[in-house]
Each structure stands twice: as structure tokens, then as C-alpha cells.
Design an enzyme around this catalytic site. Structure first.
Site, mmCIF file in Angstrom:
data_model
loop_
_atom_site.group_PDB
_atom_site.id
_atom_site.type_symbol
_atom_site.label_atom_id
_atom_site.label_comp_id
_atom_site.label_asym_id
_atom_site.label_seq_id
_atom_site.Cartn_x
_atom_site.Cartn_y
_atom_site.Cartn_z
ATOM 1 N N LYS A 32 -37.095 24.348 -61.303
ATOM 2 C CA LYS A 32 -37.539 23.286 -62.195
ATOM 3 C C LYS A 32 -38.349 22.225 -61.463
ATOM 4 C CE LYS A 32 -33.261 20.616 -62.141
ATOM 5 N NZ LYS A 32 -33.667 19.379 -61.471
ATOM 6 N N THR A 33 -38.006 21.986 -60.210
ATOM 7 C CA THR A 33 -38.770 21.004 -59.443
ATOM 8 C C THR A 33 -40.205 21.475 -59.297
ATOM 9 O OG1 THR A 33 -36.756 20.591 -58.206
ATOM 10 C CG2 THR A 33 -38.772 19.637 -57.340
ATOM 11 N N ASP A 216 -37.167 14.202 -65.083
ATOM 12 C CA ASP A 216 -36.279 15.178 -64.443
ATOM 13 C C ASP A 216 -34.826 14.799 -64.737
ATOM 14 O OD1 ASP A 216 -35.467 17.281 -62.934
ATOM 15 O OD2 ASP A 216 -35.947 16.402 -60.992
ATOM 16 N N GLU A 217 -33.906 15.747 -64.620
ATOM 17 C CA GLU A 217 -32.467 15.519 -64.820
ATOM 18 C C GLU A 217 -32.209 14.791 -66.139
ATOM 19 O OE1 GLU A 217 -30.565 16.975 -62.837
ATOM 20 O OE2 GLU A 217 -31.338 16.916 -60.780
ATOM 21 N N GLN A 247 -25.127 20.672 -66.028
ATOM 22 C CA GLN A 247 -25.118 19.900 -64.783
ATOM 23 C C GLN A 247 -25.037 18.403 -65.045
ATOM 24 O OE1 GLN A 247 -27.723 21.314 -61.483
ATOM 25 N NE2 GLN A 247 -28.433 22.822 -62.970
ATOM 26 N N ARG A 600 -25.134 25.216 -55.637
ATOM 27 C CA ARG A 600 -26.004 24.720 -54.566
ATOM 28 C C ARG A 600 -26.222 25.794 -53.512
ATOM 29 N NH1 ARG A 600 -28.560 22.042 -57.214
ATOM 30 N NH2 ARG A 600 -27.305 23.066 -58.786
#
Length: 721
Positions: A32-33, A216-217, A247, A600
Site C-alpha cells: 500500500k505504501t 494513509d492508515e 489493523q 510484520r
DNA sequence: ATAAAGTGACTTTTT
DNA sequence: GTCACTTTAT
């Protein structure tokens, strides 16, 4: 753009989709980044949008910096004018520009969590309220929650007597902030939202300016953040948000994953894109992660898949106590590094609460292995660092009451609590700030207010006032470092710290480290320095490059990835944390936290817990986390059983496929009533014994430490009678 | 006014 | 067991 070729069809779709609202639901490790970064570059390049008309919001400053660098690289040119940063930093900047519409000046300071609690404490004291009944931390949490939901003091919902009191505290809290020319973290979002909501001209100005907004997020935005986004996107409606409800881990900070639903409703024409393919983890890790998160209700099931191999099973380890757990982590890392199977930097150790880092740090230190610790509080929370920042803040904004109260008696200069209280009360009477009064007293006999104080107090106040006035004269011409040097010299800060002890020396080193940081602000100035210092995130303190394992909380791990991940302290009460036991929503969030930790990892996951936990100094027996039950048996490699197996046969026998070895019946060797000797806890009385997982678990009451659960094969017990 | 000694809360998570 | 805050002694 050349790099589009490296994207999968869904990613490509997200990057190149037409303008308009877009909701990207991105699983962990789904790139996604990369999508966000390329989207920014794509919008600038293909839609020919000037960076000035683009806003991108990330969760940390570090993420923002990295995105900026990558975009510039993709475009092959600088992106001047691009609005890129965290919500808080971006709002702080805009609010300074729009300060004329705010109840503060443009040189307002930002109050951090400590300052906020101090203000609450002060107000509680001023109201003669009992700070046991109204705990400053808890009252502040209520105020913060209210702000995140856009409730001003007059809107504060009053349903109980307590709420009524809190509302009154909130009112005065806010007044104190404004007279201090200060905003707290929540205010940055709150005022931005209010400005956009209440001033159509400002809303129009920014809504027209930001042709494209990227977030983002998104799952961790709160109501205030959602509201301001909605207003900012109200004109062009080109809002591109990326998130993953699984998340969402900041509910306690007001984050509301239902914002995803709100978004779908408010931007009903939004295109929804799913990114499910994972490019990070092995299939085993993904399967474990899915098994864990699937236990949560109210979620849209998601399938995570990868083209990677299955990889090793998730390693599970039970340790006697947390010290041994730390040792196990260090040993496991050291062994792999020694055999060249991995580099130190491949590892991360994650835990639920910061306090758990201590034993880990000690273990790394005594093994002489370097480590990286994520946590801004570690440095910026230190007394000496806060002192110097308070001085700088006071000089930047002399109305800052909290900073003044901190520095006026540090180092001691004859102004104690009494004198300071007099100063404050008198200033309040005059309707000016204590800083103003102090500056007036600096005039000495000329000052009409000097007579209000005793000779001694007047002298001390006047002296300090002169210092302050002197610093104020230089603040606009000197760079931050030189202001800082001046302060250190004028107040004799080094002598104050230096008491000959190791601690004093360390404290001075911290001051010098702060000085080094300040020296990077030669051109951008004091305001930027103070703002950055106030808004650093934990992740921002993660130093790049150094090849060492990273120690961090599960919260701080969001958005990061590591080859090998340890999640320690998998005890019920720690993960999930006890504080969430009563609250079903909180329990779901605990589980998401665990999910974030697992996902992670690229290659390996190690889970561990301790049978005995240190709690406020003494040791208590602990229970393994309930989350173990959710990990499929065939994806799990239980180190404890394996080790026992080894010990019994004296031969290393790796696990054969999925079929576990027939459980060997172990005979109980102890029974209730026996008196035993323990190497650490001395004499004790066995009160119970049971066979569990091939081993004998004993309940023993020790004379020294009371009731303990002990594993017979590990404890090295001696029967006395 | 200040340093030393004593008391009591405290541990979620962070911009 | 530690930190911050309060009380006590100088």
C-alpha cells in the site's frame, strides 16, 4: 511511468484510476505504501497537478519523509509545495497561517501529554477538587475523548455528576491553554475541523486548493480527522484513502474504524479497490495471522495469499520467567548471527507495554549486543531535556504558563512554590500572563508591581525577569542553538546537573544530544524546532542503518516489516491486556494488535510467554495467552515439548511431519504435603500437583514468595521431607 | 527556600 | 520496584 510495470493489476488500478473518491482496502504487506507513493507521483505527472494542490497524510513523520523522497525519485524532480505530513503536523502548519481566526497567536506552542495532565492538575487544584476522586489522567482522557469527537466545553455531554464536574474542568482547562497561547495535540485537529466547518471562506480556500487528498492508515482516523478530511475534499472530491480495518489499533485515541463506513456513505460514488496479495510474509505466517484475526466478529473476511513458500512454522516457547524469556530472545538471535544465518538487523522484538523492554534491554546489554529501541518518550521525556525545551518554549512564547512553572525554579534561584504562586495569582488579578508580569518586574524599582512581593522574592523575580527579557530580545535573530547555549550559560545548567555522579554526567550528555538536534535547525528556526520536538512520533526515533535488532511496542510496529519477529509476553493479562478484559471491543482490538505483530514478519515468527511474571517488583504466576489456542497445531512448532523430548532421549530428534509423538505418560513425583527446597525461593510446601503436557506442574507455597506454579522438570527441586 | 526522606500510585497502547 | 509528589528537617 516506468515503475508501473512492477505493479500487480489491482495495484495498477489503484494508482491509475480516474480522479474521484477511492477507497483502497489493503491487507498487510500488500504494497500500500508503494501504491500511495506512486499515486502521488501519477497525479502530479499524468493529471498535471502542481504539488501545491496535493495533500498527503501519513501516520508518522518518518513515513512522510520517505514518501517525499520516493515521489521525488519517481518524478525525477523536486516536489516543492507538496503538503505532506502527519495530521497533526499538517494542521499545526495551517493553523499558524490562519491564526487570525483562532483564539491563539500564530506563535502558539504545542502542549504534549505531560503538559496537558499538568494543566488538568492545576485546574483541579484551583477548583479545590479532590485529585483522588478526579484523577488528572482520567479527567484528561475524558477531555481528550471529547475533543476527538468535536465537543467543545459547552457541548460536553453531561449525563452524570462526574461529567458535570469534568465539563467545568474542561472549560477552565481550555481557558488555561488559551491564556498560555497553547494548543494541545487534540486542539490541532479540533480547531482545524472547526475552522473548516464554521468559516465557509476558509473551507472554500483549502477545499479548492487541495485538488487531491491522499490518506494513509485511514482506519485509525478519529471523528475530528474524518470531519476535516470531509471538508477539505468537499470541493474536488478527489480523496484517496488507504486502510485496513483489521489493523485498527488506536480506538483508545478516538480512532473509529467506522469511518470506513462513513466514507462509503459520504462518498457513495467511491471506487473500492482490494489489495489482497501479500508480498511480505510466508504462507505459514499469513495462515496463522488469518486464523487469529478470524476469531474477531463483525469483520469482512479477507483472504491473504502470497506466492512465497510455506516457510518454517511459528515457533512457540515457554519460559520460566521474563528474565529467561529475554535471555532466550538474545540467545536465539546471537546463535543465528554467529552461524551467519541472519544479520542482527533482521530481528525485531515486540511487546504489549513499554515496561517489558527493560529486561530485554538488560539482556542485550549484558550479552554486549547492540539494539535499537523505538520510543520517543525515552529521550524527550527526560527531565533535563524537558527543562531545556521548556526554556526554549518560554522564550518563543512567554505566555506559556506550564513552561514557566517548570523553569522558574530550575535550577533553584530563590523562587519556590510560594513565590511562584504569588506571581501567578497577581498576574491573574492584573489579567496578564505570569511571563508579562515577570518582564515588568525586570524593570526593578521602575516596576509598580514590585511592592507586591517581599524584598527577597522581588529581588529573585526581578533577576529572573531580566534574564527572560534578555533572551526575548535575541530570540528572533539568533538560531536555536545559540539561544540554547545562552540559556545553559546564564542559568549554570551544567553545574546544576553535575553532582559528580554517573547520572549527572549522563543527563548532561542528553542536553548535548538535544543541542545537536537543535543545531540542525539553523535556518528553519526555533518555531520549527519546537514544533518538530512536540510532534515526533515513536517511529520517528528509529535510526536507520544501524545493523541491530529493534525493540518496540506492537503499536509502534505498525507499518514496519522485519525478517524475523519475536512477540514476547504472550500471557493472559498482558496480551490480551487485562485492561481490555471487560470490554468486548477492546478485546477485539487486542487481537488486532497481535495480528499486526504477526504480519510484520517476512520469514519467521517466535511467540513466547513466561510462567512467572514480575509485577510491581514481586513475581506472580502467569497464564499463557488465550491466543495460542487460535494457532493451528500444524503451523506451530512447540519448543518446550521439543526440548523435553531432546532431554529425555539425549539425542536430537527433529519433529517428524505433523504427527506428534505419542504422549509419554509421566508419573507424578511430588504430592501435596511434601516439603521441598527451591534453588531461588528456598523452602516450600507442595499443595498440589498435576500432569500437563508431559510434565508435572506443582503448586507450592514458599515461605519467601508465597504461592507459585512450578514446573517440576525445570525447577531443580529437592525433597526435604 | 531547599534538600532529604517518606509516601503512594502505578503500567496499556501515542500524536 | 520506580517515579512523582508530599512532608520534614535544615
Amino acid at each position: 511511468m516506468e515503475l508501473l510495470e512492477k505493479l500487480n493489476p489491482q495495484q495498477k488500478q489503484a494508482v491509475t484510476t480516474d480522479p474521484g473518491p477511492v477507497l483502497v482496502l489493503a491487507g498487510p504487506g500488500s504494497g500500500k505504501t508503494r501504491v500511495l507513493t506512486q499515486r502521488v507521483a501519477y497525479v502530479i505527472d499524468r493529471f498535471d497537478v502542481h504539488p501545491y494542490h496535493l495533500m498527503a497524510v501519513t501516520f508518522t513523520n518518518k513515513a512522510a519523509r520517505e514518501m517525499g523522497e520516493r515521489v521525488a525519485k519517481l518524478l525525477g524532480r523536486q516536489t516543492r509545495g507538496l503538503t505532506l505530513g502527519t495530521f497533526h503536523a499538517t494542521c499545526a502548519r495551517i493553523l499558524r497561517v490562519e491564526a487570525e481566526h483562532l483564539p491563539v497567536d500564530s506563535n502558539y506552542v504545542i502542549f504534549d501529554a505531560d503538559d496537558q495532565v499538568k494543566v488538568v492538575k492545576q485546574v483541579i487544584k484551583d477548583h479545590n477538587l479532590d485529585d483522588k476522586r478526579y484523577r488528572p489522567r482520567s479527567v484528561h482522557a475524558s477531555i481528550s475523548a471529547a475533543k476527538n469527537e468535536l465537543y467543545l466545553p459547552e457541548d460536553f455531554p453531561i449525563d452524570t455528576y462526574r461529567a458535570e464536574v469534568v465539563a467545568r474542568i474542561y472549560e477552565d482547562y481550555q481557558k488555561t491553554l488559551l491564556t498560555s497561547n497553547a494548543m494541545d495535540f487534540d486542539d490541532l485537529l479540533l480547531w482545524m475541523a472547526i475552522l473548516l466547518e464554521d468559516y465557509p471562506s476558509i473551507r472554500e480556500k483549502y477545499a479548492r486548493r487541495f485538488e487531491h487528498i491522499l490518506v494513509d492508515e485511514f482506519q485509525d482516523t478519529n471523528i475530528a480527522q474524518y470531519t476535516l478530511l470531509k471538508h477539505l475534499a468537499s470541493y474536488h472530491r478527489n480523496i484517496f484513502v488507504v486502510g485496513d480495518a483489521d489493523q485498527s489499533i488506536y480506538r483508545w485515541r478516538g480512532a473509529d474504524y467506522r469511518n470506513v463506513m462513513r466514507f462509503k456513505k459520504d462518498f457513495s460514488e467511491a471506487e473500492v479497490i482490494l489489495l489482497e496479495q501479500n508480498y511480505r510474509s510466508t504462507q505459514t505466517i499469513l495462515d496463522v495471522a488469518m486464523a487469529v484475526i478470524d476469531q474477531n466478529t463483525h469483520r469482512t473476511p479477507k483472504r491473504l495469499f502470497t506466492e512465497r513458500e510455506a516457510g518454517p512454522k511459528v515457533h512457540v516457547k515457554e519460559l520460566f520467567d521474563e528474565r529467561e524469556q529475554a535471555q532466550y530472545v538474545v540467545d536465539t538471535i546471537a546463535r543465528q548471527v554467529a552461524s551467519k544465518k541472519a544479520k542482527p538487523g533482521d530481528f525485531a522484538v515486540m511487546y504489549r507495554i513499554n515496561a517489558q523492554s527493560r529486561l530485554l534491554e538488560e539482556a542485550f546489554l549484558s550479552a554486549n549486543l547492540p539494539y535499537k529501541l523505538v520510543g520517543a518518550q525515552r529521550f524527550y521525556g527526560r527531565r533535563e531535556v524537558k527543562d531545556i525545551i521548556a526554556y526554549l518554549r518560554l522564550i518563543f512564547n512567554p505566555h506559556d504558563e506550564i513552561s514557566l512553572s517548570r523553569v522558574i525554579g530550575t535550577p533553584p534561584r530563590g523562587i519556590g512554590t510560594k513565590t511562584y504562586a504569588q506571581l501567578r495569582t497577581h498576574a491573574q488579578k492584573l489579567n496578564i500572563s505570569s511571563g508579562d508580569l515577570l518582564a515588568d518586574l525586570a524593570k526593578g524599582k521602575e516596576s509598580e508591581h514590585l511592592s507586591q512581593f517581599s524584598t527577597r522574592a522581588a529581588k529573585a523575580l526581578s533577576r529572573f525577569g531580566r534574564l527572560l527579557v534578555k533572551w526575548l530580545e535575541d530570540k528572533d535573530t539568533l538560531p536555536p542553538v545559540e539561544i540554547m547555549d545562552q540559556i545553559l550559560e546564564d542559568v549554570g545548567y551544567q553545574d546544576y546537573l553535575d553532582d559528580g555522579s554517573e547520572e549527572g554526567r549522563e543527563r548532561w550528555e542528553n542536553v548535548m544530544e538535544l543541542r545537536r538536534l537543535a543545531s540542525e535547525y539553523q535556518t528553519v528556526g526555533l518555531q520549527q524546532f519546537l514544533e518538530d520536538v512536540a510532534l515526533v512520533s515513536d517511529q520517528d526515533t528509529l535510526e536507520e542503518g544501524a545493523d541491530a535488532p529493534t525493540l518496540l511496542t506492537l503499536h509502534a510496529a505498525k507499518g514496519l516489516e522485519f525478517s524475523q519477529v519475536f512477540i514476547v509476553g504472550l500471557n493472559d493479562g498482558v496480551l490480551p491486556h487485562q485492561r481490555s478484559f471487560e470490554d468486548p471491543e477492546g478485546m477485539e482490538e487486542e487481537r488486532r494488535l497481535f495480528y499486526v505483530g504477526i504480519t510484520r514478519a517476512k520469514d519467521r515468527v517466535y511467540l513466547s510467554h513466561a510462567l512467572n511474571r514480575y509485577v510491581y517488583g514481586h513475581t506472580e504466576p502467569g497464564q499463557p495467552s488465550r491466543y495460542y489456542a487460535d494457532i493451528p497445531a500444524d503451523l506451530r512448532d512447540d519448543g518446550r515439548l521439543a526440548r523435553q523430548q531432546r532431554r529425555k532421549s539425549q539425542v536430537f530428534r527433529p519433529w517428524k511431519k505433523a504427527s506428534p509423538p505419542p504422549a509419554k505418560k509421566v508419573e507424578a513425583q511430588y504430592k501435596a504435603g511434601m516439603k521441598i527446597q527451591h534453588p531461588k525461593w528456598d523452602k516450600g510446601l507442595v499443595i498440589g500437583s498435576k500432569i500437563q503436557d508431559d510434565d508435572e506442574i506443582l503448586d507450592i507455597v514458599f515461605d519467601t514468595v508465597g504461592l507459585k506454579k512450578v514446573i517440576a522438570s525445570l525447577a531443580n527441586l529437592e525433597v526435604i521431607e
